[in-house]
Motif scaffolding. Sequence first.
Motif, short mmCIF file in Angstrom:
data_model
loop_
_atom_site.label_atom_id
_atom_site.label_comp_id
_atom_site.label_asym_id
_atom_site.label_seq_id
_atom_site.Cartn_x
_atom_site.Cartn_y
_atom_site.Cartn_z
N VAL A 44 -3.32 -2.97 7.62
CA VAL A 44 -2.91 -3.48 6.31
C VAL A 44 -2.89 -2.41 5.22
O VAL A 44 -2.41 -2.66 4.11
CB VAL A 44 -3.82 -4.65 5.86
N ALA A 45 -3.40 -1.22 5.51
CA ALA A 45 -3.40 -0.14 4.53
C ALA A 45 -2.58 1.02 5.06
O ALA A 45 -2.82 1.51 6.17
CB ALA A 45 -4.83 0.31 4.22
N PHE A 46 -1.62 1.47 4.28
CA PHE A 46 -0.81 2.62 4.70
C PHE A 46 -1.65 3.88 4.73
O PHE A 46 -2.40 4.17 3.81
CB PHE A 46 0.37 2.82 3.75
N ALA A 47 -1.51 4.63 5.82
CA ALA A 47 -2.15 5.94 5.95
C ALA A 47 -1.26 6.82 6.80
O ALA A 47 -0.64 6.35 7.76
CB ALA A 47 -3.54 5.82 6.58
N ALA A 48 -1.16 8.09 6.45
CA ALA A 48 -0.34 9.03 7.23
C ALA A 48 -0.94 10.43 7.14
O ALA A 48 -0.23 11.41 6.96
CB ALA A 48 1.10 9.01 6.76
N ARG A 49 -2.26 10.51 7.25
CA ARG A 49 -2.91 11.82 7.20
C ARG A 49 -2.63 12.61 8.48
O ARG A 49 -2.42 13.80 8.44
CB ARG A 49 -4.42 11.65 7.00
N ARG A 50 -2.68 11.91 9.62
CA ARG A 50 -2.38 12.55 10.91
C ARG A 50 -1.21 11.79 11.55
O ARG A 50 -1.30 10.58 11.73
CB ARG A 50 -3.59 12.53 11.84
N SER A 76 0.82 -1.20 0.00
CA SER A 76 0.00 0.00 0.00
C SER A 76 0.86 1.26 0.00
O SER A 76 0.60 2.22 -0.73
CB SER A 76 -0.93 -0.01 1.23
N LEU A 77 1.92 1.27 0.82
CA LEU A 77 2.84 2.40 0.84
C LEU A 77 3.53 2.57 -0.51
O LEU A 77 3.63 3.68 -1.05
CB LEU A 77 3.88 2.20 1.94
N ALA A 78 4.02 1.47 -1.07
CA ALA A 78 4.71 1.54 -2.37
C ALA A 78 3.78 2.05 -3.46
O ALA A 78 4.20 2.82 -4.34
CB ALA A 78 5.25 0.16 -2.73
N LEU A 79 2.51 1.66 -3.42
CA LEU A 79 1.55 2.12 -4.41
C LEU A 79 1.36 3.63 -4.32
O LEU A 79 1.38 4.34 -5.34
CB LEU A 79 0.21 1.41 -4.21
#
Length: 279
Positions: free
Chosen positions: A152-158, A29-32
Amino acid sequence: MLQGIKSVLVGVTEEGKDEPSSALAYGLSLALQAEAHVTVHAAALKIVLHHAFVSSYAAGLAKAENRRIHALADAVSERTRSEADATGVVSTVEHPQLAFSDLRAAFLAQARVNDVCILDAEPSAIDIDRGLIEAVLFESGRPLLIVPPGRVAFAARRILVAWDGSLPSARALGDALPLLRAADAVELVSVVGEKDLSQLVPGADAAPYLARHGVNVSVTALTAENGDVAETLRQSASETAADLIVMGAYKHSRLREWILGGVTQSLLKASPVPLFMSH
């Protein structure tokens, strides 16, 4: 879009337990999102019997178990290739079978030539995966993302940044800049009450540095709950709905070189969100 991350390394060690991995999906997910290449090191642990007088029966059992473990690693490799192809991520998948010392050396060599390494969280301090975590943190020179189960899903909004003005926290702040720039909100948190921070760089001085890099940053000072910095950070991450904690990794003096610092150890045992750590 994430910028500055072009090579992602994901490590999965098959020990014969056939455990699920959140790091694999998280890494893809991060790579995508970063349009990065991902290398998956899906290694099988090799059982090695060193005693010269091991019976043929015991040797046969070890050989059969090595075949079983290698087959499990092969299955992880094939599944990873299929998932990467389905999402359009350019990938390289490696699945060697190695004794732990060789596996550790091979993984460290890969970590040093990637922008970020991703491993599953491992609460047990004596597990093989914890050995890889500590090796990457203290010997690779590269940042490490540690993924708890179910993420399992990359997230970095906060993003919550644990800041105490020390060398490790400064290293983590710099290494995390690609993620911080892409975030909607970054909270720089200093936890007081556990140690003297008066001689270190305060969060108010670090904030302008981040702002110049285009980071939407705020600064918060918290008092450690019952002197427990790790629990204070966990609570803050949960209350602010943080997607990620960025922090420096600490270890004790050379006399106790491979014993992790208390906050690092506590967060490795239990974190509500993935940890981005540098040393």
